[in-house]
Design a protein around this motif. Structure first.
Motif, PDB file in Angstrom:
ATOM      1  N   ALA A  85       0.833  -1.209   0.000  1.00  0.00           N
ATOM      2  CA  ALA A  85       0.000   0.000   0.000  1.00  0.00           C
ATOM      3  C   ALA A  85       0.868   1.260   0.000  1.00  0.00           C
ATOM      4  N   GLN A  86       1.940   1.245   0.769  1.00  0.00           N
ATOM      5  CA  GLN A  86       2.836   2.396   0.831  1.00  0.00           C
ATOM      6  C   GLN A  86       3.549   2.611  -0.505  1.00  0.00           C
ATOM      7  N   GLN A  87       3.882   1.528  -1.194  1.00  0.00           N
ATOM      8  CA  GLN A  87       4.511   1.650  -2.502  1.00  0.00           C
ATOM      9  C   GLN A  87       3.565   2.284  -3.526  1.00  0.00           C
ATOM     10  N   ASN A  88       2.252   2.151  -3.283  1.00  0.00           N
ATOM     11  CA  ASN A  88       1.256   2.748  -4.166  1.00  0.00           C
ATOM     12  C   ASN A  88       0.865   4.166  -3.736  1.00  0.00           C
ATOM     13  N   GLY A  89       1.611   4.715  -2.777  1.00  0.00           N
ATOM     14  CA  GLY A  89       1.383   6.099  -2.388  1.00  0.00           C
ATOM     15  C   GLY A  89       0.441   6.312  -1.233  1.00  0.00           C
ATOM     16  N   PHE A  90       0.004   5.234  -0.577  1.00  0.00           N
ATOM     17  CA  PHE A  90      -0.907   5.364   0.557  1.00  0.00           C
ATOM     18  C   PHE A  90      -0.118   5.404   1.864  1.00  0.00           C
ATOM     19  N   ALA A  91      -0.684   6.084   2.854  1.00  0.00           N
ATOM     20  CA  ALA A  91      -0.109   6.136   4.202  1.00  0.00           C
ATOM     21  C   ALA A  91      -1.040   5.378   5.146  1.00  0.00           C
ATOM     22  N   LEU A  92      -0.464   4.542   5.981  1.00  0.00           N
ATOM     23  CA  LEU A  92      -1.268   3.712   6.881  1.00  0.00           C
ATOM     24  C   LEU A  92      -1.815   4.541   8.038  1.00  0.00           C
ATOM     25  N   LYS A  93      -3.124   4.356   8.295  1.00  0.00           N
ATOM     26  CA  LYS A  93      -3.743   4.962   9.468  1.00  0.00           C
ATOM     27  C   LYS A  93      -3.944   3.919  10.564  1.00  0.00           C
ATOM     28  N   GLU A  94      -4.436   2.742  10.177  1.00  0.00           N
ATOM     29  CA  GLU A  94      -4.609   1.666  11.156  1.00  0.00           C
ATOM     30  C   GLU A  94      -4.874   0.348  10.442  1.00  0.00           C
ATOM     31  N   VAL A  95      -4.583  -0.747  11.161  1.00  0.00           N
ATOM     32  CA  VAL A  95      -4.922  -2.087  10.684  1.00  0.00           C
ATOM     33  C   VAL A  95      -6.272  -2.440  11.303  1.00  0.00           C
ATOM     34  N   VAL A  96      -7.296  -2.535  10.481  1.00  0.00           N
ATOM     35  CA  VAL A  96      -8.653  -2.787  10.969  1.00  0.00           C
ATOM     36  C   VAL A  96      -8.852  -4.248  11.325  1.00  0.00           C
ATOM     37  N   GLU A  97      -8.279  -5.130  10.502  1.00  0.00           N
ATOM     38  CA  GLU A  97      -8.505  -6.573  10.697  1.00  0.00           C
ATOM     39  C   GLU A  97      -7.338  -7.336  10.098  1.00  0.00           C
ATOM     40  N   ALA A  98      -6.954  -8.427  10.733  1.00  0.00           N
ATOM     41  CA  ALA A  98      -5.912  -9.322  10.206  1.00  0.00           C
ATOM     42  C   ALA A  98      -6.202 -10.722  10.708  1.00  0.00           C
ATOM     43  N   GLY A  99      -6.353 -11.682   9.770  1.00  0.00           N
ATOM     44  CA  GLY A  99      -6.686 -13.040  10.190  1.00  0.00           C
ATOM     45  C   GLY A  99      -6.868 -13.957   9.006  1.00  0.00           C
ATOM     46  N   ALA A 100      -7.735 -14.967   9.170  1.00  0.00           N
ATOM     47  CA  ALA A 100      -7.952 -15.983   8.149  1.00  0.00           C
ATOM     48  C   ALA A 100      -8.612 -15.380   6.917  1.00  0.00           C
TER      49      ALA A 100
END
Length: 217
Positions: A46-61
């Motif tokens: 995402a950062q390589q595409n020019g976006f800046a991270l605000k938060e990780v909403v979900e991570a899992g299966a």
């Protein structure tokens, strides 16, 4: 009877295999190392595409066949927020983003102020230009802005004054003016001669004009 027993054994085997596969996939995807790797890969992409991270909403299966982990990110770009869903594959370490999820962007509300602020500014600008144009056209000091047509009165001590076809006494005489006669002028002047609105030139010394700022043309 044997056939029924064989069929029951085969059905039970298939059920065991399906149950094992179902249980194995979430267990693999829930591996903290896999989830962390997927999260890092999705953020980096995402950062390589020019976006800046605000938060990780979900991570899992993952809920998509062929993918091992699912990561949902809240990112921002150019002042607009977006919610991106990323899928990770252990086999090739690749990530893909689900464009179907869409981005919830903040509307640039300040655009609404442009017509509110811009219209009065444009109106004031054009009004100012119109005022300047009228001032130049109406002020007699700006003799080059237009041809003014002042009036004058012949002052020749009861003598007649010849009107010539050009601004010099060498031009032919076309008519005669009399003392006290009112005449209209074009505003043109050459040397000591002024042009009459009806045609012809007269020496300026015989014309008492209400406006003396003749334009040299």
């Amino acid at each position: 009877m044997k056939n029924l027993t064989s069929l029951a054994i085969r059905s039970a085997g298939v059920a065991v295999l399906l149950t094992g596969a179902t249980l194995a996939a979430p267990a693999f995807a829930q591996d903290p190392a896999v989830v962390q790797t997927a999260t890092d890969s999705c953020i980096r992409n995402a950062q390589q595409n020019g976006f800046a991270l605000k938060e990780v909403v979900e991570a899992g299966a993952s809920d998509r066949p062929g993918k091992d982990a699912k990561v949902v990110l809240m990112v921002t770009k150019d002042g607009a927020d977006a919610r991106q869903t990323c899928y990770y594959s252990v086999a090739d370490g690749g990530v893909t983003f689900d464009d179907a999820v869409g981005a919830a962007r903040n509307f640039p509300w300040w655009w609404l102020l442009l017509p509110i602020v811009g219209f009065p500014l444009l109106l004031a600008l054009f009004r100012g230009r119109d005022t300047v144009t009228r001032t130049v056209a109406e002020d007699p000091r700006y003799v080059g802005a237009r041809e003014v047509r002042p009036e004058g009165v012949v002052r020749s001590a009861n003598q007649s004054v010849n009107v010539h076809s050009g601004p010099d006494s060498s031009y032919r005489v076309t008519s005669t003016l009399y003392d006290g006669q009112r005449v209209a002028l074009t505003g043109r002047r050459e040397n000591n001669w002024v042009e009459l609105a009806e045609g012809g030139w007269v020496q300026s010394q015989y014309i008492d004009a209400a406006f003396t700022g003749y334009a040299n043309r």
